[in-house]
Design a protein around this motif. Structure first.
Motif, mmCIF file in Angstrom:
data_model
loop_
_atom_site.group_PDB
_atom_site.id
_atom_site.type_symbol
_atom_site.label_atom_id
_atom_site.label_comp_id
_atom_site.label_asym_id
_atom_site.label_seq_id
_atom_site.Cartn_x
_atom_site.Cartn_y
_atom_site.Cartn_z
ATOM 1 N N VAL A 104 1.016 -1.335 -0.332
ATOM 2 C CA VAL A 104 -0.052 -0.014 0.007
ATOM 3 C C VAL A 104 1.227 1.134 -0.291
ATOM 4 O O VAL A 104 1.932 1.060 1.230
ATOM 5 N N ALA A 138 -1.221 -1.020 -4.341
ATOM 6 C CA ALA A 138 -2.370 -0.526 -4.261
ATOM 7 C C ALA A 138 -2.105 0.841 -3.352
ATOM 8 O O ALA A 138 -1.523 0.836 -2.880
ATOM 9 N N THR A 140 -3.222 4.830 -2.449
ATOM 10 C CA THR A 140 -4.032 6.207 -1.881
ATOM 11 C C THR A 140 -3.915 7.013 -2.266
ATOM 12 O O THR A 140 -2.495 7.784 -2.222
ATOM 13 N N VAL A 159 -7.123 4.206 -4.644
ATOM 14 C CA VAL A 159 -8.177 4.689 -3.770
ATOM 15 C C VAL A 159 -8.202 6.224 -3.697
ATOM 16 O O VAL A 159 -7.040 6.193 -2.656
ATOM 17 N N ARG A 172 -10.407 5.333 3.734
ATOM 18 C CA ARG A 172 -10.068 4.572 1.974
ATOM 19 C C ARG A 172 -8.778 3.827 2.144
ATOM 20 O O ARG A 172 -8.760 2.914 0.693
ATOM 21 N N ALA A 176 -8.231 0.056 -0.159
ATOM 22 C CA ALA A 176 -7.489 -0.311 0.101
ATOM 23 C C ALA A 176 -6.386 -1.537 0.609
ATOM 24 O O ALA A 176 -6.111 -2.531 -0.950
ATOM 25 N N ASN A 231 -13.806 -0.485 -7.142
ATOM 26 C CA ASN A 231 -13.945 0.907 -6.503
ATOM 27 C C ASN A 231 -14.033 2.155 -8.079
ATOM 28 O O ASN A 231 -14.484 1.839 -8.255
#
Length: 499
Positions: A104, A138, A140, A159, A172, A176, A231
């Motif tokens: 992430v 992922a 953000t 995201v 959020r 993710a 998403n």
């Protein structure tokens, strides 16, 4: 999840870059939030309503192992120096655990450096070079990011925040992590449709609790009711980064259905473009704004000086409004950054006389220094924790701070730039917003998380500055044309990507 404990890496480089702001952003600007390793990461973020806090909680809830790398962040400001960007990229990439099952990455989406107009995209390219195309990532992003085609292609998930003011970064980040783990386990096959609307929108038009932006968000939420839609990210963009991909974008991620992703993204883009004029913002010149505020008998007026928006990279020392408040007949409050003036206040001491020119030291765009005289009422070290809805529990630092009382005008002088994102911005120095007829905020919309219950009236001020809502003040050289509002008809750009 399988019986094997998954390892989820987390880290990021976070900066909102205003290419019109004065000066370069050097590496030292990131040292205030340069967090590396498990112990430091947990100490700083565990239990906070931040993106990092969301990742910590979500990974623990899923029974996975957390592997923090480097997270570095700086207050929004001017172009990042090339050497600083290179060191950040190298140290961040090297910090990611080689044995992680996925990552992430927490970024803003509008970071620009010398030689890197799309730093988030460059970061993803380097991650792919190290970990390969099949490594789950992922990302953000802030609602004010400028999403490039490279970002949409190279991240399995983008995201974005759903709120402005931003109060959902925790949620959020949890999303993710959940999507990332499903991909790691092979439960989903993400497909992304990316649409750039060909529109530059100012932050004042992106309030998600009211108006057209709220309708747009609600339309996005309705698309998520389809279980095939993983998403939907609506990104308003950041118009103060003069880069090719600046502007409003949509990224819709579905489970293996490119046609559905494209239809959803096209629907949102068509809605935004079809009602583009609803993104226009009303504002008044400084003199008219102050007169309107003083004439409002009920008081509790916010003058939003968005042109000096700290959260957008502005210097926080603009004086276009301050100059007109000297001798104001009603109680008024303004925050100005001026490290030199702080030294004078400390020398005078609490109760001492203060006489100095303040502000206006960041270039002609933000005004000239203004002479003020008053009494030093309070001195403060500038440390406080967020107590409001924005990043609750987050450590904030204004630097050395002084409260100067100049007749009915109260000035908070800060050593550092700090945005009015939290009520601690005012309460920490012993002041109560309710005691003032008008408050000047160096912000476009995000001030609402600090003063949301205070105002009976809000007036947007149109003054010169690197975050002005009047985009005609700026000379763009890199944005792709045609683009609204400079061209009458936006030209949307569509792409579809599969992981």
């Amino acid at each position: 999840m399988s019986s094997r404990k998954r390892k989820i890496a987390v880290g990021g480089i976070f900066h909102e870059t205003n290419t019109f702001a004065p000066g370069l952003t050097e590496l030292d600007a990131f040292r205030g939030e340069w967090i590396s390793g498990m112990d430091a990461f947990l100490e700083r973020y565990e239990g906070t309503r931040t993106s990092m806090g969301g990742v910590i909680e979500a990974v623990a809830a899923l029974g996975a192992e957390l592997a923090p790398g480097l997270y570095a962040a700086a207050t929004p400001s001017g172009m990042v120096a090339s050497a600083a960007a290179e060191q950040l990229l190298v140290e961040f990439i090297d910090s990611i655990d080689a044995e992680a099952d996925g990552l992430v990455i927490i970024m803003h989406g509008a970071m620009v450096a010398e030689g890197y107009p799309d730093l988030e995209g460059e970061c993803l390219r380097r991650l792919r070079a190290r970990f390969g195309d099949g490594f789950p990532i992922a990302m953000t992003l802030d609602l004010h990011g400028n999403i490039s085609p490279d970002m949409a292609e190279l991240a399995d998930f983008i995201v974005g925040y759903d709120t402005y003011p931003h109060i959902d970064m925790f949620e959020r980040a949890v999303d993710a992590v959940g999507l990332l783990v499903h991909l790691i386990e092979g439960d989903i096959a993400p497909v992304r449709s990316y649409v750039h609307t060909g529109m530059l929108i100012t932050p004042q038009a992106m309030l998600t609790t009211d108006g057209f932006m709220k309708e747009l968000m609600e339309a996005a939420f309705s698309l998520k009711s389809d279980p095939r839609v993983l998403n939907v990210t609506v990104v308003g963009g950041f118009p103060y980064s003069d880069v090719a991909d600046a502007g409003m974008t949509f990224v819709v991620t579905t489970d293996g259905d490119p046609d559905l992703a494209e239809r959803c993204a096209s629907k949102l883009a068509g809605m935004a473009i079809g009602r583009k004029d609803e993104f226009k913002v009303d504002y008044l010149p400084p003199n008219e704004a102050i007169q309107a505020a003083l004439a409002f008998e009920e008081g509790r007026v916010i003058l939003a000086e968005g042109s000096d928006n700290v959260g957008g990279g502005a210097p926080a020392d603009a004086t276009h409004v301050l100059a007109l408040l000297v001798g104001v007949p009603k109680q008024a409050l303004i925050v100005i950054r001026d490290a030199d003036a702080i030294n004078s206040a400390i020398t005078a001491g609490i109760g001492g006389q203060f006489s100095k020119t303040i502000g206006g030291k960041s270039g002609h765009m933000h005004g000239e220094p203004v002479a003020v005289q008053g009494i030093v009422r309070h001195l403060f070290d500038g440390n406080y924790r967020h107590r409001g809805a924005y990043m609750t529990g987050h450590q904030a630092f204004m630097g050395r701070t002084a409260v100067i009382e100049c007749g009915k005008l109260t000035i908070i002088l800060t050593e550092k730039r700090v945005a009015p994102w939290d009520p601690g911005h005012i309460l920490s120095v012993g002041l109560d917003p309710k005691d003032f007829h008008l408050i000047v905020v160096k912000s476009a919309i995000a001030w609402q998380t600090a003063f949301g219950t205070y105002p009976r009236k809000v007036i947007h001020v149109d003054s010169p500055g690197c975050c002005s809502a009047n985009l005609s003040h700026f000379q763009y050289g890199n944005i792709l044309r045609p683009i609204y509002p400079f061209d009458s008809e936006p030209l949307p750009r569509y792409r579809v990507y599969e992981s």
